[in-house]
Design an enzyme around this catalytic site. Structure first.
Site, PDB file in Angstrom:
ATOM      1  N   ARG A  45       0.832  -1.213   0.000  1.00 35.71           N
ATOM      2  CA  ARG A  45       0.000   0.000   0.000  1.00 35.71           C
ATOM      3  C   ARG A  45       0.863   1.257   0.000  1.00 35.71           C
ATOM      4  O   ARG A  45       0.349   2.361   0.011  1.00 35.71           O
ATOM      5  CB  ARG A  45      -0.915  -0.002   1.219  1.00 35.71           C
ATOM      6  N   GLU A  57      -0.882  -8.413  -5.905  1.00 38.89           N
ATOM      7  CA  GLU A  57      -2.232  -8.898  -6.215  1.00 38.89           C
ATOM      8  C   GLU A  57      -2.218 -10.369  -6.605  1.00 38.89           C
ATOM      9  O   GLU A  57      -3.111 -11.123  -6.246  1.00 38.89           O
ATOM     10  CB  GLU A  57      -2.870  -8.058  -7.331  1.00 38.89           C
ATOM     11  N   GLN A  62      -5.772 -16.353  -3.176  1.00 34.55           N
ATOM     12  CA  GLN A  62      -5.762 -17.642  -2.458  1.00 34.55           C
ATOM     13  C   GLN A  62      -4.699 -17.753  -1.379  1.00 34.55           C
ATOM     14  O   GLN A  62      -4.371 -18.851  -0.952  1.00 34.55           O
ATOM     15  CB  GLN A  62      -5.610 -18.818  -3.441  1.00 34.55           C
ATOM     16  N   LEU A 100       4.141 -20.980  -1.502  1.00 32.58           N
ATOM     17  CA  LEU A 100       2.929 -20.171  -1.711  1.00 32.58           C
ATOM     18  C   LEU A 100       1.820 -20.968  -2.396  1.00 32.58           C
ATOM     19  O   LEU A 100       0.654 -20.606  -2.309  1.00 32.58           O
ATOM     20  CB  LEU A 100       3.248 -18.951  -2.598  1.00 32.58           C
ATOM     21  N   GLY A 101       2.218 -22.058  -3.087  1.00 32.43           N
ATOM     22  CA  GLY A 101       1.207 -22.889  -3.754  1.00 32.43           C
ATOM     23  C   GLY A 101       0.689 -22.255  -5.033  1.00 32.43           C
ATOM     24  O   GLY A 101       1.095 -21.155  -5.410  1.00 32.43           O
ATOM     25  N   TYR A 102      -0.205 -22.969  -5.707  1.00 30.60           N
ATOM     26  CA  TYR A 102      -0.784 -22.499  -6.972  1.00 30.60           C
ATOM     27  C   TYR A 102       0.311 -21.959  -7.885  1.00 30.60           C
ATOM     28  O   TYR A 102       0.358 -20.772  -8.219  1.00 30.60           O
ATOM     29  CB  TYR A 102      -1.852 -21.420  -6.726  1.00 30.60           C
ATOM     30  N   TYR A 140     -10.346  -9.500 -12.069  1.00 30.01           N
ATOM     31  CA  TYR A 140     -10.057  -8.896 -10.769  1.00 30.01           C
ATOM     32  C   TYR A 140      -8.686  -8.209 -10.770  1.00 30.01           C
ATOM     33  O   TYR A 140      -8.555  -7.038 -10.392  1.00 30.01           O
ATOM     34  CB  TYR A 140     -10.107  -9.944  -9.637  1.00 30.01           C
ATOM     35  N   ASP A 158     -13.342  -9.468  -6.412  1.00 28.91           N
ATOM     36  CA  ASP A 158     -12.896 -10.808  -6.006  1.00 28.91           C
ATOM     37  C   ASP A 158     -13.946 -11.371  -5.041  1.00 28.91           C
ATOM     38  O   ASP A 158     -15.025 -10.812  -4.881  1.00 28.91           O
ATOM     39  CB  ASP A 158     -11.491 -10.741  -5.383  1.00 28.91           C
TER      40      ASP A 158
END
Ligand code: SF4
Length: 375
Positions: A45, A57, A62, A100-102, A140, A158
């Site tokens: 931010r 982002e 997730q 972090l996965g995905y 998103y 989202d």
């Protein structure tokens, strides 16, 4: 056409000042004012750099905010610019993403960075429509980057924002229906105050993350409760409505730790799930030692079973792996033809630590390191 019910004129004695402010300035201004007082101080931010906003982002999809902070700092330290990311080897990007996965998110980031750095000459696309063309950037993320980094008046919708919208506007039907999403999009677009797209979108996200939470929403602390349909109706916890998800399929997997002297056999995944990450020898549905021995013998590896090291479980979005970790000794060095054909390598403990392995392999990796380091 879906008609959202606004309660802008709800008579309310809870907070007359807020109520008057709401009538005068509109709910978006009240929301933004609340955001500027209540927002959490998060590292992404403090910047409007589209590259940094993009990284944050993608990571936040997730993954919890608390978990993302350290990854975000490390990732930007390792790849401070879009060009640095584009020039990095894929294995280095996956390593920075480890845990972090995905992982398709990391692969898409890398691909998109190559496009920005190559055919776009290092210029980050500056509009929702152009951002949407990059791999891994959906509605998103394009909305979030376009509004936060470039001030474009587009919403970023989202799961959090759908939840807030469904409660605020009293949407009592499946919020994932395209027609409903379109209507939410139009309504939010119309509500963005001029020049305030970044704050508006971030305020909605913050409200969804900290106040209008899935269970037990904190309505008493909500700046929008005076016009909230679900608050008035008392059914906030029942919203949003969605289609029930299919439960993930459970698959039994043998994780075969195949050691040879001070090394262990690793395979680079060719399948879509965990693509290009390193895993130990995996055999699905064949989790007893003899079946695993037969499975690898058919592939040219002669092994001796040493030990059953216990179970582990990993939950993916659509699948659950119930794993059995088995330790085998390779009776001879796999030849280079085998390694080439299977995109495999024999790694010592230092290489095992350095290569990107998915979180699903965490327990097996720990067991492997114990074996390699105790020899
Ligand atoms: Fe969500 Fe409650 Fe605020 Fe309505 S009043 S938006 S349900 S937190």
């Amino acid at each position: 056409m879906i008609q959202f019910q606004y309660r802008l004129s709800v008579p309310c004695t809870l907070n007359e000042e807020m109520n008057a402010n709401m009538r005068q300035n509109g709910w978006a201004s009240v929301l933004i004012r609340w955001y500027n007082q209540a927002k959490r101080d998060l590292p992404w931010r403090r910047t409007r750099d589209p590259y940094a906003v993009w990284i944050s982002e993608i990571m936040l999809q997730q993954t919890r905010v608390e978990a993302v902070i350290a990854y975000y700092r490390r990732f930007l330290h390792a790849f401070p610019t879009v060009r640095a990311l584009a020039d990095a080897p894929e294995q280095a990007v996956l390593k920075a993403w480890e845990g972090l996965g995905y992982y398709s998110r990391a692969r898409n980031l890398h691909q998109a960075a190559k496009i920005v750095s190559g055919s776009l000459s290092g210029l980050f696309p500056a509009s929702y429509a152009e951002l949407r063309k990059l791999p891994g950037i959906g509605d998103y993320t394009a909305g979030a980057i376009a509004s936060i980094a470039f001030g474009e008046a587009v919403p970023a919708i989202d799961g959090n924002v759908k939840r807030v919208a469904s409660r605020l506007f009293g949407i009592r039907e499946n919020v994932n229906r395209p027609a409903v999403i379109r209507e939410i999009r139009d309504t939010l677009t119309g509500a963005i105050p001029e020049g305030k797209a970044s704050e508006f979108n971030q305020a909605l996200m913050e409200l969804g993350a900290t106040v209008c939470i899935p269970r037990a929403p904190r309505c008493e602390a909500c700046p929008l409760r005076l016009l909230c349909d679900a608050y008035a109706a008392g059914d906030a916890e029942a919203l949003p409505m969605t289609e029930p998800k299919k439960p993930p399929r459970t698959v039994d997997v043998a994780v075969c730790l195949m050691t040879f002297q001070h090394t262990i056999l690793l395979f680079k995944r060719k399948e879509r799930l965990l693509h290009n990450l390193y895993v130990f020898g995996l055999s699905e549905e064949l989790t007893d030692p003899q079946s695993a021995l037969d499975y690898w013998a058919e592939r040219g590896l002669s092994l001796r079973f040493l030990a059953d090291l216990g179970g582990a479980r990993h939950v993916f979005t659509h699948r659950i792996w119930e794993m059995r970790i088995l330790h085998f000794e390779l009776l001879k060095d796999p030849d280079s033809a085998f390694l080439r054909e299977h995109d495999a390598l024999l790694a010592d403990s230092a290489q095992l630590k350095a290569l990107p392995l998915p979180t699903a392999m965490k327990a097996a990796k720990q067991a492997a390191l114990t074996i390699l380091e105790s020899d």
